[in-house]
Design a protein around this motif. Structure first.
Motif, PDB file in Angstrom:
ATOM      1  N   ARG A 100      38.783  46.500  29.242  1.00  0.00           N
ATOM      2  CA  ARG A 100      38.414  45.939  30.538  1.00  0.00           C
ATOM      3  C   ARG A 100      38.333  44.414  30.547  1.00  0.00           C
ATOM      4  NH1 ARG A 100      33.695  48.753  33.846  1.00  0.00           N
ATOM      5  NH2 ARG A 100      34.595  47.207  35.280  1.00  0.00           N
ATOM      6  N   TYR A 101      37.921  43.818  29.429  1.00  0.00           N
ATOM      7  CA  TYR A 101      37.613  42.389  29.463  1.00  0.00           C
ATOM      8  C   TYR A 101      38.420  41.520  28.501  1.00  0.00           C
ATOM      9  CZ  TYR A 101      33.504  44.139  31.960  1.00  0.00           C
ATOM     10  OH  TYR A 101      32.676  44.767  32.851  1.00  0.00           O
ATOM     11  N   LEU A 102      39.160  42.084  27.578  1.00  0.00           N
ATOM     12  CA  LEU A 102      39.825  41.271  26.554  1.00  0.00           C
ATOM     13  C   LEU A 102      41.345  41.331  26.651  1.00  0.00           C
ATOM     14  CD1 LEU A 102      37.493  41.932  23.475  1.00  0.00           C
ATOM     15  CD2 LEU A 102      37.425  40.078  25.144  1.00  0.00           C
ATOM     16  N   MET A 103      41.872  41.458  27.853  1.00  0.00           N
ATOM     17  CA  MET A 103      43.300  41.306  28.139  1.00  0.00           C
ATOM     18  C   MET A 103      44.175  42.160  27.223  1.00  0.00           C
ATOM     19  SD  MET A 103      43.348  37.158  28.708  1.00  0.00           S
ATOM     20  CE  MET A 103      45.069  37.209  29.208  1.00  0.00           C
ATOM     21  N   VAL A 104      43.915  43.439  27.223  1.00  0.00           N
ATOM     22  CA  VAL A 104      44.619  44.335  26.312  1.00  0.00           C
ATOM     23  C   VAL A 104      46.111  44.423  26.641  1.00  0.00           C
ATOM     24  CG1 VAL A 104      44.213  46.397  27.703  1.00  0.00           C
ATOM     25  CG2 VAL A 104      44.496  46.612  25.228  1.00  0.00           C
ATOM     26  N   LYS A 105      46.498  44.152  27.888  1.00  0.00           N
ATOM     27  CA  LYS A 105      47.908  44.254  28.264  1.00  0.00           C
ATOM     28  C   LYS A 105      48.735  43.066  27.779  1.00  0.00           C
ATOM     29  CE  LYS A 105      47.188  47.095  32.390  1.00  0.00           C
ATOM     30  NZ  LYS A 105      47.415  47.224  33.857  1.00  0.00           N
ATOM     31  N   VAL A 109      46.613  40.638  19.758  1.00  0.00           N
ATOM     32  CA  VAL A 109      45.454  40.773  18.875  1.00  0.00           C
ATOM     33  C   VAL A 109      44.511  41.851  19.388  1.00  0.00           C
ATOM     34  CG1 VAL A 109      43.413  39.601  17.977  1.00  0.00           C
ATOM     35  CG2 VAL A 109      45.596  38.408  18.050  1.00  0.00           C
ATOM     36  N   THR A 110      44.264  41.865  20.691  1.00  0.00           N
ATOM     37  CA  THR A 110      43.415  42.898  21.263  1.00  0.00           C
ATOM     38  C   THR A 110      44.023  44.279  21.057  1.00  0.00           C
ATOM     39  OG1 THR A 110      42.583  41.355  22.934  1.00  0.00           O
ATOM     40  CG2 THR A 110      42.297  43.697  23.368  1.00  0.00           C
TER      41      THR A 110
END
Length: 282
Positions: A100-105, A109-110
């Motif tokens: 939700r908050y760490l720009m997985v797309k 690194v996420t």
């Protein structure tokens, strides 16, 4: 009068025998009945601190044995139930936060750290559960730090160094590379570099002998294999699977460490951070 006393003593003895046969104490407390009267050792009576283990032999007779080691209480309940439960919940909450908050797309690194959380779940079902909780901490910290602009410069280096030492924790010190610090690592020359201890005996001791089979289960039970001494989380199959996952996690952290290096080792990462640095070249 003597006849009356004799009858009274006989009735008392009969009542005690009946109470014993029904696992009931003279004060009215009833123990757990285990097995059957037709078994070799007869009907067993288990206390509240013992578990009743019942097996069926080839003749269909139910045999029972009371085992304190198989009673799920105290530290055994913590290691077998509570630690895995807390670990799974923690990993799930961390994964939701990263999505939700760490720009997985857009952040590689996420994505790598999220994959690490998916690989670390077997650790909660071994004696290395602290490594699972540390994987959650380091995954969230790494993902956040690689996307954080404006932090203190040394913080980026500190996170990258934590990743390096985490890789060493998985594989152990390597004598030819870590000289002269190899002697301080606790390892010995010529021993296996993999730090995962694949031992049924060590595993069983950690869980308080909870996953150790009784002689009754190994020799009396129908179609039992007498060569198998442990089951569940201390079985040979599970320990082998957990060791393979352990090595994959170490390799995955090594890849994550390399992908993070362009950002975390810059001269001034706080002002010179670009998301493009976190992309893996096609």
């Amino acid at each position: 009068m003597s006849v009356f006393k004799l009858c009274f003593a006989w009735l008392a003895a009969c009542s005690l025998r009946c109470a014993g046969a029904n696992c009931e104490l003279p004060n009215g407390f009833k123990k757990t009945e285990c097995g059957s009267a037709n078994a070799t050792l007869g009907l067993q009576c288990c206390t509240s601190r013992e578990a009743c283990i019942e097996v069926e032999d080839t003749d269909g007779v139910i045999h029972g044995e009371c085992s304190a080691a198989r009673s799920l209480d105290g530290h055994k309940a913590v290691h077998v139930v509570l630690i895995p439960l807390i670990g799974f919940v923690t990993s799930t909450l961390a994964a939701v936060y990263m999505v939700r908050y760490l720009m997985v797309k857009s952040s590689r690194v996420t994505q790598l750290c999220l994959a690490q959380l998916c690989l670390s779940w077997p650790l909660y079902l071994t004696m290395y559960s602290p490594m699972g909780f540390y994987a959650v901490f380091l995954s969230v910290l790494t993902s956040y730090c690689c996307l954080w602009k404006g932090a203190i410069g040394w913080l980026y280096r500190a996170v990258w160094i934590m990743q390096i030492f985490n890789v060493i924790a998985y594989f152990g010190a390597y004598e030819a590379f870590h000289v002269p610090l190899f002697g301080l690592s606790g390892a010995y020359s010529g021993e296996s570099s993999v730090r995962f201890i694949n031992s049924e005996t060590v595993c069983s001791s950690y869980y308080g002998e909870y996953f150790q089979l009784l002689d009754l289960e190994r020799t009396t039970a129908k179609e039992a294999n007498p060569a198998v001494f442990h089951y569940g989380l201390c079985s040979v199959g599970w320990l082998g699977f957990a060791q393979v996952m352990w090595m994959l996690q170490g390799l995955h952290w090594a890849v994550t460490c390399g992908v993070c290096m362009p950002v975390l080792t810059k001269v001034d990462p706080a002002v010179d951070t670009n998301f493009a640095d976190l992309k893996v070249a096609p």
